[in-house]
Write a protein that holds these residues in place. Sequence first.
Motif, PDB file in Angstrom:
ATOM      1  N   LEU A  71       2.402   4.210  -2.863  1.00  0.00           N
ATOM      2  CA  LEU A  71       1.093   3.697  -4.289  1.00  0.00           C
ATOM      3  C   LEU A  71       1.749   2.649  -5.904  1.00  0.00           C
ATOM      4  O   LEU A  71       0.972   2.387  -6.276  1.00  0.00           O
ATOM      5  N   GLY A  72       2.585   4.316  -6.085  1.00  0.00           N
ATOM      6  CA  GLY A  72       2.268   4.051  -7.742  1.00  0.00           C
ATOM      7  C   GLY A  72       3.287   2.283  -7.973  1.00  0.00           C
ATOM      8  O   GLY A  72       3.116   1.226  -8.803  1.00  0.00           O
ATOM      9  N   LYS A  73       3.842   1.829  -7.224  1.00  0.00           N
ATOM     10  CA  LYS A  73       4.791   0.460  -6.843  1.00  0.00           C
ATOM     11  C   LYS A  73       3.696  -0.806  -6.789  1.00  0.00           C
ATOM     12  O   LYS A  73       3.505  -1.860  -7.281  1.00  0.00           O
ATOM     13  N   LEU A 280      -3.126   5.181  -0.516  1.00  0.00           N
ATOM     14  CA  LEU A 280      -2.299   4.558  -0.341  1.00  0.00           C
ATOM     15  C   LEU A 280      -2.544   2.998   0.478  1.00  0.00           C
ATOM     16  O   LEU A 280      -2.970   2.162  -0.183  1.00  0.00           O
ATOM     17  N   LEU A 281      -4.388   3.694   1.477  1.00  0.00           N
ATOM     18  CA  LEU A 281      -4.964   2.393   2.039  1.00  0.00           C
ATOM     19  C   LEU A 281      -5.576   2.270   1.097  1.00  0.00           C
ATOM     20  O   LEU A 281      -6.097   0.647   1.438  1.00  0.00           O
ATOM     21  N   VAL A 282      -6.363   2.353   0.351  1.00  0.00           N
ATOM     22  CA  VAL A 282      -6.905   2.294  -0.833  1.00  0.00           C
ATOM     23  C   VAL A 282      -6.339   1.340  -1.689  1.00  0.00           C
ATOM     24  O   VAL A 282      -6.959   0.911  -2.032  1.00  0.00           O
ATOM     25  N   ALA A 283      -5.540   1.651  -1.902  1.00  0.00           N
ATOM     26  CA  ALA A 283      -4.341   0.515  -2.575  1.00  0.00           C
ATOM     27  C   ALA A 283      -3.910  -1.210  -2.234  1.00  0.00           C
ATOM     28  O   ALA A 283      -3.789  -1.575  -2.812  1.00  0.00           O
ATOM     29  N   ILE A 284      -3.556  -1.134  -1.100  1.00  0.00           N
ATOM     30  CA  ILE A 284      -3.538  -1.990  -0.462  1.00  0.00           C
ATOM     31  C   ILE A 284      -4.167  -2.548  -0.642  1.00  0.00           C
ATOM     32  O   ILE A 284      -4.571  -3.659  -0.813  1.00  0.00           O
ATOM     33  N   TYR A 285      -5.507  -1.676  -0.637  1.00  0.00           N
ATOM     34  CA  TYR A 285      -6.673  -3.174   0.030  1.00  0.00           C
ATOM     35  C   TYR A 285      -6.795  -3.415  -2.048  1.00  0.00           C
ATOM     36  O   TYR A 285      -6.826  -4.763  -1.763  1.00  0.00           O
ATOM     37  N   THR A 286      -7.852  -2.028  -2.613  1.00  0.00           N
ATOM     38  CA  THR A 286      -8.052  -2.776  -4.002  1.00  0.00           C
ATOM     39  C   THR A 286      -6.816  -3.533  -5.262  1.00  0.00           C
ATOM     40  O   THR A 286      -7.038  -4.041  -5.581  1.00  0.00           O
ATOM     41  N   MET A 287      -5.329  -3.010  -4.285  1.00  0.00           N
ATOM     42  CA  MET A 287      -4.578  -4.029  -5.527  1.00  0.00           C
ATOM     43  C   MET A 287      -4.056  -4.732  -4.754  1.00  0.00           C
ATOM     44  O   MET A 287      -3.067  -5.849  -5.157  1.00  0.00           O
ATOM     45  N   GLY A 288      -3.960  -4.847  -3.087  1.00  0.00           N
ATOM     46  CA  GLY A 288      -3.793  -5.934  -2.768  1.00  0.00           C
ATOM     47  C   GLY A 288      -4.619  -6.543  -1.921  1.00  0.00           C
ATOM     48  O   GLY A 288      -5.293  -8.095  -2.875  1.00  0.00           O
ATOM     49  N   LEU A 289      -5.275  -6.893  -1.026  1.00  0.00           N
ATOM     50  CA  LEU A 289      -5.950  -7.685   0.073  1.00  0.00           C
ATOM     51  C   LEU A 289      -7.554  -8.372  -0.713  1.00  0.00           C
ATOM     52  O   LEU A 289      -7.950  -9.189  -0.633  1.00  0.00           O
ATOM     53  N   ALA A 290      -7.920  -7.183  -1.491  1.00  0.00           N
ATOM     54  CA  ALA A 290      -9.166  -7.329  -2.216  1.00  0.00           C
ATOM     55  C   ALA A 290      -8.648  -8.727  -3.210  1.00  0.00           C
ATOM     56  O   ALA A 290     -10.394  -9.498  -3.592  1.00  0.00           O
TER      57      ALA A 290
END
Length: 448
Positions: A71-73, A280-290
């Motif tokens: 998450l932090g990364k 983490l799942l939210v971060a994968i979307y908000t910080m990445g896929l989105a």
Amino acid sequence: MPLVIVAIGIVALLILIMGFKLNTFVSLIIVSFGVALALGIPLENVVKTIETGLGGTLGHLALVFGLGAMLGKLITDSGGAQRIAMTLVKKFGEKNIQWAVVAASFIIGIALFFEVGLVLLIPIVFAIARQLKVSILYLGIPMAAALSVTHGFLPPHPGPTVIAGEYGANIGEVLLYGFIIAIPTVILAGPVFTKIAKKLVPDSFNKTGDIASLGKQKEFNLDETPGFGISVFTAMLPVILMSVATIIKLLQETLELKDHTIFHVISFIGDASTSMLISLLVAIYTMGLARNIPIKNVMDSCVSAITQIGMMLLIIGGGGAFKQVLIDGGVGNYVADLFNGSSLSPIILAWSIAAILRISLGSATVAALTTVGLVNPLLGHTDANLALVVLATGAGSVIASHVNDAGFWMFKEYFGLTMKETFSTWTLLETIISVAGLGFILLLSLFV
């Protein structure tokens, strides 16, 4: 005799780590074997004890620790952390720059481990200091205070998370009470202490520092980073989920509401492991896929995060092995018998033992885990609030960081300080966090 054996074991640990420069994990395992034999644990049980301690400690921590690192990364690699810092600096303004750094470090510190947070935030602090023409230490002390407080008091950081698991405390309560204690402690150790430090070692505030060892820093165009709101939400989501679950549980108990499936669902979502997975799942979307970042790049960040924490996980496991040796070897029961009938508060006892071990060993996490092995048998004979005992152990474990702690050298080198200046700033800062934390915990114990 048990306490003498423990003392010899701790001295041996110091000699192995500082004298022979052995890896901390290897040193912990060697000492665990030696102390186990000296305490009379049967030969056929020694390995089992060490494996139980190592596995038991990592069992409920590895998931939180691993997911938290990812998450932090993701927040760091996406530029979310930089967005949080720079937006707060702009909002607070030049006059209140210290408070902006405190707020940013606190929010980012919840999602990142101490050393990672330090390496991430120091270049940002240096850039802000240059831009506003203020001392790097003027901003560095509040930053370090906020990072250290989140590290010592707030789950999902490894220290408070693993101690809560070992004591059997409710991790949500630890988080809730931790917040109450953390805020005034950060204010004292950050902006307030900076004024004292300026009088103690005025020359240190003229240093320019050196962050060349951090290598080339990733530059972000703020327009290309995630928005401030979504960055803060992503960083704070595990805390929000755990806090909401705890508040609802406390309301259920206070109002004596009947058990219902909805309460079980909320409790499940608010569990540290579940909260971290959802976050983490939210971060994968908000910080990445989105942001149209390929999933491969997002997963590369996650893999990178895990490779960085591998040794830290083993060291924590080694601390758990040593803790189990103390319990199975009867040291915990021996300490419990010593204090049987004593009026000494378990909160003060946990803080004192953790503080002594921290000064001796350097590692806050190892000091905290060893304290658990000594204090746990005592708790069955008291009505102490377990969440507060967790926080007291955490507070004791951050005291007086000095030459046997990596944080001491990181702070010294990055800010270009002399040994005297490092003792007068960093070591004193950590001690204020520890002592003020204990004071606020004792104050809170009057009400909960």
